[in-house]
Scaffold this motif. Structure first.
Motif, short mmCIF file in Angstrom:
data_model
loop_
_atom_site.label_atom_id
_atom_site.label_comp_id
_atom_site.label_asym_id
_atom_site.label_seq_id
_atom_site.Cartn_x
_atom_site.Cartn_y
_atom_site.Cartn_z
N GLU A 1 0.82 -1.21 0.00
CA GLU A 1 0.00 0.00 0.00
C GLU A 1 0.86 1.26 0.00
O GLU A 1 2.00 1.26 0.47
CB GLU A 1 -0.92 0.00 1.22
CG GLU A 1 -1.92 -1.16 1.23
CD GLU A 1 -2.84 -1.08 2.43
OE1 GLU A 1 -2.65 -0.16 3.25
OE2 GLU A 1 -3.74 -1.93 2.52
N GLN A 2 0.29 2.33 -0.52
CA GLN A 2 0.97 3.62 -0.56
C GLN A 2 1.13 4.16 0.87
O GLN A 2 0.16 4.26 1.61
CB GLN A 2 0.16 4.63 -1.40
CG GLN A 2 0.76 6.01 -1.50
CD GLN A 2 1.93 6.02 -2.47
OE1 GLN A 2 1.96 5.25 -3.41
NE2 GLN A 2 2.89 6.89 -2.24
N GLN B 1 1.48 6.71 4.01
CA GLN B 1 0.92 8.03 4.28
C GLN B 1 2.03 9.08 4.32
O GLN B 1 3.09 8.86 4.92
CB GLN B 1 0.16 8.03 5.61
CG GLN B 1 -1.05 7.13 5.61
CD GLN B 1 -2.09 7.61 4.60
OE1 GLN B 1 -2.29 8.82 4.42
NE2 GLN B 1 -2.73 6.67 3.93
N GLN C 1 5.30 14.75 -3.76
CA GLN C 1 4.60 13.57 -4.26
C GLN C 1 5.43 12.32 -3.95
O GLN C 1 6.60 12.24 -4.30
CB GLN C 1 4.39 13.66 -5.78
CG GLN C 1 3.50 14.83 -6.20
CD GLN C 1 2.08 14.64 -5.69
OE1 GLN C 1 1.58 13.53 -5.65
NE2 GLN C 1 1.45 15.76 -5.31
N LEU C 2 4.80 11.38 -3.26
CA LEU C 2 5.50 10.14 -2.92
C LEU C 2 5.56 9.21 -4.14
O LEU C 2 4.56 9.05 -4.84
CB LEU C 2 4.80 9.42 -1.76
CG LEU C 2 4.79 10.16 -0.43
CD1 LEU C 2 4.03 9.35 0.59
CD2 LEU C 2 6.21 10.42 0.06
N PRO D 1 5.38 5.81 -6.16
CA PRO D 1 4.60 4.60 -5.88
C PRO D 1 5.51 3.52 -5.30
O PRO D 1 6.67 3.39 -5.71
CB PRO D 1 4.06 4.19 -7.25
CG PRO D 1 4.99 4.83 -8.22
CD PRO D 1 5.44 6.11 -7.60
N PRO D 2 5.01 2.77 -4.34
CA PRO D 2 5.86 1.71 -3.73
C PRO D 2 6.16 0.61 -4.74
O PRO D 2 5.36 0.31 -5.61
CB PRO D 2 5.00 1.18 -2.58
CG PRO D 2 3.60 1.45 -3.02
CD PRO D 2 3.64 2.74 -3.78
N GLU D 3 7.35 0.01 -4.63
CA GLU D 3 7.74 -1.08 -5.51
C GLU D 3 6.97 -2.35 -5.13
O GLU D 3 7.00 -2.77 -3.98
CB GLU D 3 9.24 -1.34 -5.39
CG GLU D 3 9.73 -2.41 -6.34
CD GLU D 3 11.22 -2.59 -6.28
OE1 GLU D 3 11.72 -3.55 -6.90
OE2 GLU D 3 11.88 -1.78 -5.59
N GLN D 4 6.29 -2.90 -6.08
CA GLN D 4 5.47 -4.07 -5.82
C GLN D 4 6.33 -5.34 -5.92
O GLN D 4 7.23 -5.43 -6.76
CB GLN D 4 4.30 -4.16 -6.82
CG GLN D 4 3.35 -2.98 -6.76
CD GLN D 4 2.65 -2.87 -5.41
OE1 GLN D 4 2.37 -3.89 -4.78
NE2 GLN D 4 2.38 -1.64 -4.99
#
Length: 414
Positions: free
Chosen positions: A362-363, A365, A376-377, A379-382
Motif C-alpha cells: 500500500e501507498q 501516508q 509527491q511520494l 509509488p511503492p515497488e510491488q
C-alpha cells in the motif's frame, strides 16, 4: 541400471556428408571414395569392437564388400542433396558381454534386412575410457541403404518409402519399440531383472525430467573442465568452465536421483505397511489383542511418516516457488530455475496449492512536512510475481534457443 538409447540419423550429401567417409569412420578402415576422389583413412581409430555387413540372400557379391557397397551407393545417387544412407545409433546395456552385444546387434540388423530389404553395415564401438568416456558406453552404428535390393541382386530404381514424411514417425516408433523388446529379451536371458523402455519420461508419467543432448563439443568441454578440477587450484585455467547445458543436465540428474530416492523410501514404507497389515490379520485371527494393537500402532506410525514426507515435499516446493519470484530474472532466465519452478508448480497444483501473488504494497501516508511542501511520494515497488503461462513460454523459448544454437554449431562443424 540398464540404459536405453536409440536415435535415427540421416547421412546426406546435402549436408556435405559422404557415405564412404561415414563407413570408414565407423568400421575403422581405409576406404577410397570414387565420387569425391578422396581417401578416407581411419585405420588408427581405436575402439572398434566388431563390424559386419548384413544383406538379403540374393545380393550381388560385389555389394558385400564395404568399399564397393558405399561407392555403389554414391554412384546411384545423382542429386547434389541426395540422401545416401540412414543410421540407427544404439546403446547396449552394461549388463551384456561382448558376445551378447553382437547377438543383440545381429538380431536387430537381420530384422532391418527382412523388413526393408536393404543392406546394413554395422559396427560396435567400445568406450574411449582413456579419453574420459563412460566405461559403460558400448554402442553401435547401424548404417543401411536407402534403396532395397531387387530380384537381380542390385539396388532398386526407387527408394523405399517407409521413412517418408507420411510414415517416418510411425516407422521410427516401431523400431524404437522393437529394439527395446530385443534388449529386454537379452536381459531376461542372462537373468537380469533390469528392463528398458522406448517411451519418454513424459509418456511413462514417472515425473522425471529429460536431459538435453550434449553433443561432442559439450562432452569434450565437460571432460576438459573435469580434468582441470583435478589440478591444484592455483594451477587451474579459469577460462575452462563447465558448459551451461552440462550444468543444467547435472542438476536434472540430481533432481531425478532425489525423486527416485524418495520413491524408493516411500515404496519401502508401503511394503512395511503391507507387512504390518499381514501381521495384524494373523494376530486378529489368533485373538492376540495386545500384539494386534502393537502392529496397528506400527502401521499408523509408518503411515504418518509417509504423510510427513509428502507434506515436507509440499513445504519445500512451496518455499522454492515463493523464492523463485525474487530470484528469477526474466532478462537472463536460468533454465534449471525455470524447470524447477514448473515442476514445483505442478506438484502444488495437484494438491490445490498453486502459488499466489503476494499482497500489493500500500501507498505509505505522507508526513506532515511532505503534505505542507506538496511532495509527491513515488509509488511503492510491488513484489514481483510471474504467471505460470509466462514461465512455460520462457521455458519453451529457452529450449528453442538451445536447439537453434545446436543447429548453428552443427552447421559450423560441417
Amino acid at each position: 541400471m540398464a540404459i536405453y538409447h536409440f536415435s535415427v540419423k540421416a547421412i546426406s550429401r546435402g549436408k556435405g556428408q559422404s557415405a564412404i567417409a561415414a563407413a570408414a569412420y565407423r568400421s575403422g578402415e581405409k576406404l577410397v571414395c570414387d565420387f569425391y576422389g578422396k581417401e578416407q583413412d581411419y585405420t588408427k581409430k581405436s575402439g572398434v569392437e566388431h563390424t559386419q555387413i548384413y544383406a538379403p540372400e540374393n545380393t550381388h557379391p560385389d555389394l558385400l564388400n564395404r568399399q564397393n557397397l558405399w561407392n555403389a551407393v554414391e554412384k546411384s545417387e545423382r542429386r547434389k542433396d541426395a540422401l545416401l544412407a540412414r543410421e540407427f545409433e544404439i546403446a547396449f546395456p552394461q549388463e551384456l558381454s561382448q558376445e551378447q552385444r553382437q547377438a543383440l546387434l545381429s538380431d536387430l540388423c537381420q530384422d532391418i534386412v527382412k523388413r526393408h530389404g536393404v543392406i546394413v553395415d554395422a559396427a560396435i564401438h567400445a568406450p574411449h575410457v582413456s579419453g574420459g568416456s563412460d566405461e559403460r558406453n558400448y554402442h553401435a552404428h547401424v548404417m543401411f541403404t536407402t534403396r532395397a535390393i531387387n530380384k537381380n541382386g542390385t539396388f532398386e530404381a526407387k527408394k523405399y518409402r517407409d521413412f517418408s514424411r507420411d510414415d517416418g514417425t510411425k516407422t521410427v516408433t516401431e523400431w524404437r519399440k522393437n529394439f527395446a523388446d530385443l534388449v529386454n529379451v537379452q536381459l531376461e536371458a542372462i537373468g537380469s531383472k533390469e528392463r528398458v523402455s522406448h517411451l519418454s519420461y513424459e509418456d511413462l508419467g514417472n515425473g522425471l525430467e529429460a536431459t538435453q543432448h550434449e553433443g561432442y563439443e559439450v562432452t569434450q568441454q565437460r571432460r576438459r573442465y573435469e580434468a582441470e578440477q583435478q589440478k591444484n587450484e592455483e594451477d587451474r585455467d579459469p577460462e575452462i568452465i563447465m558448459p551451461d547445458v552440462a550444468q543444467a543436465n547435472d542438476a536434472i540428474r540430481q533432481r531425478n536421483a532425489d525423486r527416485r530416492s524418495d520413491r524408493q523410501e516411500i515404496k519401502g514404507l508401503d511394503q512395511e505397511i503391507i507387512a504390518s497389515n499381514a501381521l495384524l490379520s494373523d494376530l486378529q485371527r489368533s485373538k492376540a489383542k495386545s500384539d494386534a494393537e502393537h502392529a496397528q500402532q506400527q502401521q499408523i506410525a509408518l503411515e504418518r511418516k509417509r504423510e510427513q514426507m509428502a507434506a515436507q515435499s509440499l513445504v519445500d516446493a512451496h518455499k522454492r516457488a515463493t523464492d523463485f519470484h525474487t530470484a528469477f530474472d526474466p532478462n537472463r532466465p536460468d533454465k534449471s530455475l525455470v524447470t524447477q519452478y514448473i515442476t514445483d508448480y505442478a506438484l502444488l497444483a495437484r494438491h490445490g496449492k498453486q502459488p499466489q501473488p503476494p499482497a500489493p504494497v500500500e501507498q505509505p501516508q505522507p508526513t506532515w512536512w511532505q503534505r505542507m511542501t506538496g511532495q509527491q511520494l513515488p509509488p511503492p515497488e510491488q513484489p514481483p510475481f510471474f504467471e505460470i503461462d509466462a514461465i512455460k513460454a520462457i521455458a519453451q523459448s529457452i529450449v528453442e534457443h538451445e536447439q537453434e544454437q545446436a543447429q548453428q554449431q552443427k552447421w559450423q562443424r560441417l
